[in-house]
Structure formats: C-alpha cells, structure tokens
Scaffold this active site. Structure first.
Site, PDB file in Angstrom:
ATOM      1  N   SER A   1       0.825  -1.209   0.000  1.00 29.71           N
ATOM      2  CA  SER A   1       0.000   0.000   0.000  1.00 29.71           C
ATOM      3  C   SER A   1       0.861   1.261   0.000  1.00 29.71           C
ATOM      4  O   SER A   1       1.817   1.380   0.770  1.00 29.71           O
ATOM      5  CB  SER A   1      -0.912   0.010   1.226  1.00 29.71           C
ATOM      6  OG  SER A   1      -1.599   1.255   1.313  1.00 29.71           O
TER       7      SER A   1
ATOM      8  N   LYS B   1     -13.915  -2.913   2.781  1.00 29.17           N
ATOM      9  CA  LYS B   1     -14.735  -1.732   2.531  1.00 29.17           C
ATOM     10  C   LYS B   1     -16.212  -1.942   2.860  1.00 29.17           C
ATOM     11  O   LYS B   1     -16.913  -0.995   3.227  1.00 29.17           O
ATOM     12  CB  LYS B   1     -14.576  -1.268   1.080  1.00 29.17           C
ATOM     13  CG  LYS B   1     -13.177  -0.753   0.766  1.00 29.17           C
ATOM     14  CD  LYS B   1     -13.087  -0.211  -0.646  1.00 29.17           C
ATOM     15  CE  LYS B   1     -11.687   0.309  -0.943  1.00 29.17           C
ATOM     16  NZ  LYS B   1     -11.604   0.928  -2.279  1.00 29.17           N
TER      17      LYS B   1
ATOM     18  N   ASP C   1     -13.271   7.410  -2.681  1.00 32.08           N
ATOM     19  CA  ASP C   1     -12.918   6.920  -4.019  1.00 32.08           C
ATOM     20  C   ASP C   1     -13.741   7.625  -5.093  1.00 32.08           C
ATOM     21  O   ASP C   1     -13.221   7.970  -6.162  1.00 32.08           O
ATOM     22  CB  ASP C   1     -13.155   5.409  -4.124  1.00 32.08           C
ATOM     23  CG  ASP C   1     -12.127   4.593  -3.360  1.00 32.08           C
ATOM     24  OD1 ASP C   1     -10.975   5.054  -3.241  1.00 32.08           O
ATOM     25  OD2 ASP C   1     -12.479   3.500  -2.887  1.00 32.08           O
TER      26      ASP C   1
ATOM     27  N   GLY D   1     -14.743  -4.136 -16.907  1.00 30.12           N
ATOM     28  CA  GLY D   1     -14.772  -4.851 -15.646  1.00 30.12           C
ATOM     29  C   GLY D   1     -16.040  -4.592 -14.858  1.00 30.12           C
ATOM     30  O   GLY D   1     -16.834  -3.706 -15.202  1.00 30.12           O
ATOM     31  N   ALA D   2     -16.212  -5.387 -13.791  1.00 28.50           N
ATOM     32  CA  ALA D   2     -17.460  -5.295 -13.022  1.00 28.50           C
ATOM     33  C   ALA D   2     -17.249  -5.566 -11.541  1.00 28.50           C
ATOM     34  O   ALA D   2     -18.173  -5.973 -10.851  1.00 28.50           O
ATOM     35  CB  ALA D   2     -18.481  -6.286 -13.585  1.00 28.50           C
ATOM     36  N   GLY D   3     -16.048  -5.313 -11.022  1.00 26.95           N
ATOM     37  CA  GLY D   3     -15.790  -5.561  -9.611  1.00 26.95           C
ATOM     38  C   GLY D   3     -16.178  -4.378  -8.742  1.00 26.95           C
ATOM     39  O   GLY D   3     -16.959  -3.511  -9.141  1.00 26.95           O
TER      40      GLY D   3
ATOM     41  N   ALA E   1     -15.571  -0.962 -10.161  1.00 29.44           N
ATOM     42  CA  ALA E   1     -16.517  -0.608 -11.224  1.00 29.44           C
ATOM     43  C   ALA E   1     -17.762   0.065 -10.659  1.00 29.44           C
ATOM     44  O   ALA E   1     -18.314   0.979 -11.281  1.00 29.44           O
ATOM     45  CB  ALA E   1     -16.891  -1.852 -12.021  1.00 29.44           C
TER      46      ALA E   1
ATOM     47  N   GLY F   1      -3.892   5.359 -12.023  1.00 32.31           N
ATOM     48  CA  GLY F   1      -4.262   4.950 -10.680  1.00 32.31           C
ATOM     49  C   GLY F   1      -3.631   5.804  -9.599  1.00 32.31           C
ATOM     50  O   GLY F   1      -4.230   6.008  -8.535  1.00 32.31           O
TER      51      GLY F   1
END
Length: 275
Positions: A17, A68, A105, A128-130, A133, A238
């Site tokens: 991190s 989260k 975020d 993507g779809a996580g 997303a 990012g």
C-alpha cells in the site's frame, strides 16, 4: 508535547500500500507533529477485534480490500456517498467516540478526471465489473449525461452492473468482454480490471482516442495506458486516483484544508520509482 494522533490503512494484502507514503507526506507538509500513519494486515475476521481495541489516540482509518463493506456494521454512521455503493474507505474517529464512514474513491475519481479537464461526457465505457466498477459508476452518475456500457465476462456480472446502474440512476448497457475493444470509441473509458487483464487490448486503441482512466498504478504504465498515450489519447492513472482520494481522507481525518496535493503526489511518484 503535542497530543498523539494515530491513523492507519487496513487491508489484506497490505504490504504494498502507498497510503502511508501519501499520508505521512501530508502530515510533514502540514507540520502535524505527533501524527503517525501505519499499515496493518487485517482481514474480515480480524476487523471487529481491531476496531474494538482502538483508543482515544486514534483519529482515522483507511480501508482497502476486503474491508470496505465489512467495516459498515462497525460504524455509527456512513455518508450517502458510501451508502450508494455499500463501500467505506475512510473512517473518521471522533473525540466523542463516534465512528463515521465515508467513501472518498468516488469524489477522488471525479477530482482526478477534473484535473485533466474531463468534467462532463456524453457517454462512457467501463472495463470490468468488480468493486471499483461500482465506484466508477457512481462517479459517472455525476459527470456522464448519457449511457454507460460495461464490458463484462459473465451474465451474472452484467446483471450486477445493471443493478448498480438502476440504484445510482445511470443508464447501464452491458456487453461481452470479447467485444471490449468497442469501448475505445467512447469519449471516456474507465479500466477497473486487475493487472494484465487489458494487455491484449492495447493493439486495438485507435488514433485520437478520448480519455482513458486506468485505475492501476503499479506497474505503470500499463500496456493499455502506454498505447493510449502513443495514439494521442488522454490518460488518467491509478496514482491520480490514489492521491485525490487520499487528499480527501487527510482533510477529513485532520481537519486541515486543503491537504497538500502536490507534496503527496511527489511522494507517491518517488515511492513508485524506487520499486
């Protein structure tokens, strides 16, 4: 002697991190003596015990995966932004003992795009779809006036993204991952997939592409981001997201506004260059 204030990022895995680098740079720039920021390897099973042990020296927490959502039942209150995606990445620990959760975020994404001049788009695409997303969709709910197409690998993921769209007030269309290169016709493409996933798509980037927001930062640039830049497109990375969401965390946890964006970004760039 100044009062001790502690903050930390929690998650699993956590060793790589960049949050400590960014937050410590902010504390130094702001002259916040007595403030510390650490990282702790904490999984979902260990989270309740960790939170229960926090004393009055603690000022805030940053949460990364897989915490989260797991943190929410342990909080006294969460913001509407966090509730919209059922994800908290920031906890402010107040002096009265209350624990307040937020999601930086989403505004971090909007700020990162705004910094590069992207404030409104007619349509967008998500790769993507996580979990990221859904945050991207929440950000697009504020800046995209038309439909969002999500490129996904399964019908289950497609249904999930359409469900998030209904919840967030975004018109979401879904398409199979095999057609992902079609996304590049959109004025804004947000890539939310793990490292390496989009490498095979790099050759399909057209000349004069719009804006790519690739949420990865290590390794950087990704093959997709490099190809995008080479063909004249605008790239948001990012690290941009990480810095902007961290700026908002620092402001909430310390009460000092504005947080030092430039110093935090420079510290992040140095840390990545040293890896």
């Amino acid at each position: 002697m100044s009062r001790q204030h502690r903050a930390a990022v929690l998650g699993s895995p956590i060793a790589h991190s960049l949050s400590p680098v960014l937050h410590r740079a902010a504390y130094a720039e702001l002259g916040l003596d007595g403030w510390s920021y650490e990282r702790f390897e904490v999984d979902e099973a260990a989270l309740p015990g960790f939170v229960a042990e926090l004393d009055e020296t603690w000022a805030g927490l940053s949460l990364t995966m897989p915490l989260k959502r797991a943190i929410i039942p342990l909080l006294d209150e969460i913001s509407d932004t966090a509730a919209s995606v059922e994800a908290v990445n920031t906890v402010v620990l107040r002096e009265d003992g209350r624990r307040i959760g937020d999601n930086t975020d989403i505004p971090g994404m909007i700020a990162a795009l705004g910094e590069r001049g992207v404030e409104k788009v007619e349509s967008a695409a998500i790769l993507g779809a996580g979990a990221t997303a859904s945050s991207a969709l929440a950000a697009l709910a504020r800046i995209c006036v038309g439909p969002v197409t999500a490129y996904v690998r399964s019908e289950a993921r497609a249904q999930e993204m359409r469900g998030w769209g209904e919840r967030l007030g975004v018109e979401v269309r879904t398409a199979d991952w095999e057609r992902a290169a079609e996304a590049f016709a959109s004025p804004l493409v947000i890539a939310t997939t793990p490292a390496g996933t989009t490498n095979a798509l790099a050759a399909a980037v057209p000349e004069g592409a719009g804006t790519l927001f690739d949420v990865l930062y290590d390794p950087w640039p990704t093959a997709l981001a490099a190809a995008w830049s080479e063909r004249g497109g605008k790239v948001v990375g990012g690290l941009d997201l990480l810095v902007h969401q961290a700026v908002l965390q620092v402001e909430q946890v310390t009460g000092r506004v504005p947080a030092p964006l430039a110093a935090m970004r420079a510290a992040g760039e140095r840390a990545l260059a040293a890896r």
